[in-house]
Design a protein around this motif. Sequence first.
Motif, short mmCIF file in Angstrom:
data_model
loop_
_atom_site.label_atom_id
_atom_site.label_comp_id
_atom_site.label_asym_id
_atom_site.label_seq_id
_atom_site.Cartn_x
_atom_site.Cartn_y
_atom_site.Cartn_z
N SER A 132 0.82 -1.21 0.00
CA SER A 132 0.00 0.00 0.00
C SER A 132 0.86 1.26 0.00
N ALA B 135 -5.11 0.34 -2.13
CA ALA B 135 -4.45 -0.44 -1.07
C ALA B 135 -4.27 -1.88 -1.54
N SER C 117 -10.67 -0.60 -1.62
CA SER C 117 -10.14 0.76 -1.79
C SER C 117 -11.24 1.73 -2.22
N ALA D 172 -3.61 5.59 0.27
CA ALA D 172 -2.99 4.26 0.33
C ALA D 172 -1.86 4.22 1.35
N THR E 118 -3.32 3.86 4.77
CA THR E 118 -3.76 2.47 4.94
C THR E 118 -2.56 1.57 5.23
#
Length: 437
Positions: A67, A79, A311, A325, A328
């Motif tokens: 990610s 992600a 996502s 991302a 995450t």
Amino acid sequence: MPIRTRLEHYFGFSEHATNWRTEILAGLTTFITMAYIIFVNPSLLSKTGMPLAAITTATCLCAAFGSILMGSIANYPLALAPGMGLNAYFTYTVVLGMGVPWQTALGAVFLSGVIFLALTFTGIRQRLVAAIPHQLHAAVGGGIGLFIAFIGFRNAGIIVPSAATTVTLGNLRAPQTALAIFGLLLIAILQVLRVRASMLIGVLTTMFVGILCHQVHWQPSTYDLTAIKATAFHLDILGALHVGAFEIIFVFLFVDLFDNIGTLVAVTQRAGLIAPDHTIPRLNRIFFADASSTILGSLAGTSTVTSYIESSAGVAAGGRTGVTAIVTGILFFLSLFIAPLVGAIPTFATAPALILVGGLMLTGLGEIEWDDPQIGIPAFLTVATIPLTWSIADGLSFGLTSYALLQLLAGRARRQDWMLYLLAALFLLRFIFLVRK
């Protein structure tokens, strides 16, 4: 120039009309909707004889790496984590079904990642994406939207299996189902009020109410991070090079390739990140991040790592850049130390977010020329078969193959579209292969 300003310029905050608060909330939303993989992936792969603690560590590590890499070099809110479906294939078909040692299966995952990387550097993967008609992009997004919503309805208990009708309405009075409906209404109201953090607020509030109603059943557990030594670098590449393992590598390669393409098209279209000429900017960087993550996953001790359709939850929360991302990924990295706590988030709390994210992804279906059979029929098959076959790759296969066949039979085939027909031929081979299997 301050570091913060330079970062905002690098990620394109102004051109995407976003800010740090929105991106961080979006990253947190994506993490919450896909945190289940921290426990589901180890529970599946451990049936192969791989140590549970080692797989848990590898899952968090690879999701964090993938990610963060995707966000930092490709600047997309995508992600990554070990893919569902591919981990089941790894466990039940390859190891338990074919009797292949898990070390050899990891070697096959490694080789598929290397092939991915080679296809990326040669530009073949990019050409495969370009070969998909842009008219089908919206259909893929809509089909995946129905797929996500279906998963959410199932996790909520609103839809349950039925021997007579395949699926049917569940018991809406069941405590967890009622809580999921509560979460669904709460998120819907917050969205009507234009609250940007509606998904996150809805999930956390539903979980909190579930705790008060004694519906969150969680038992704390501990694990040692050094346990990853039991799987890290234990892959058997030479064993995977044996001719009998070719079909295993092929399936890892093929399913991940087209699942990734479907997810990529759906998320980027939903986020409005597709260029006016229907191309996806920085596509080679996206594929590089995906392939590198798969290679790392095999080295650490987990099945194929791929982009996650969850996502879309972060995109629905406003995420438009790689910061989503990265956030995450950071949360997955922190989960290395607090993984047992993440298990407190129940599926009935995340189900409402999945249902409404799926609904939001249907908006692109209005762009399809339904009255043109050469577009409408492939689009319909794509939209219908993604949720009904429980596979993005299968739905994309039906849509693209039917589109190519209709073009050929109508005498509209063009020489410059050779990649499209090659892709359709590969899909036909895939169907034959799956039937044989």
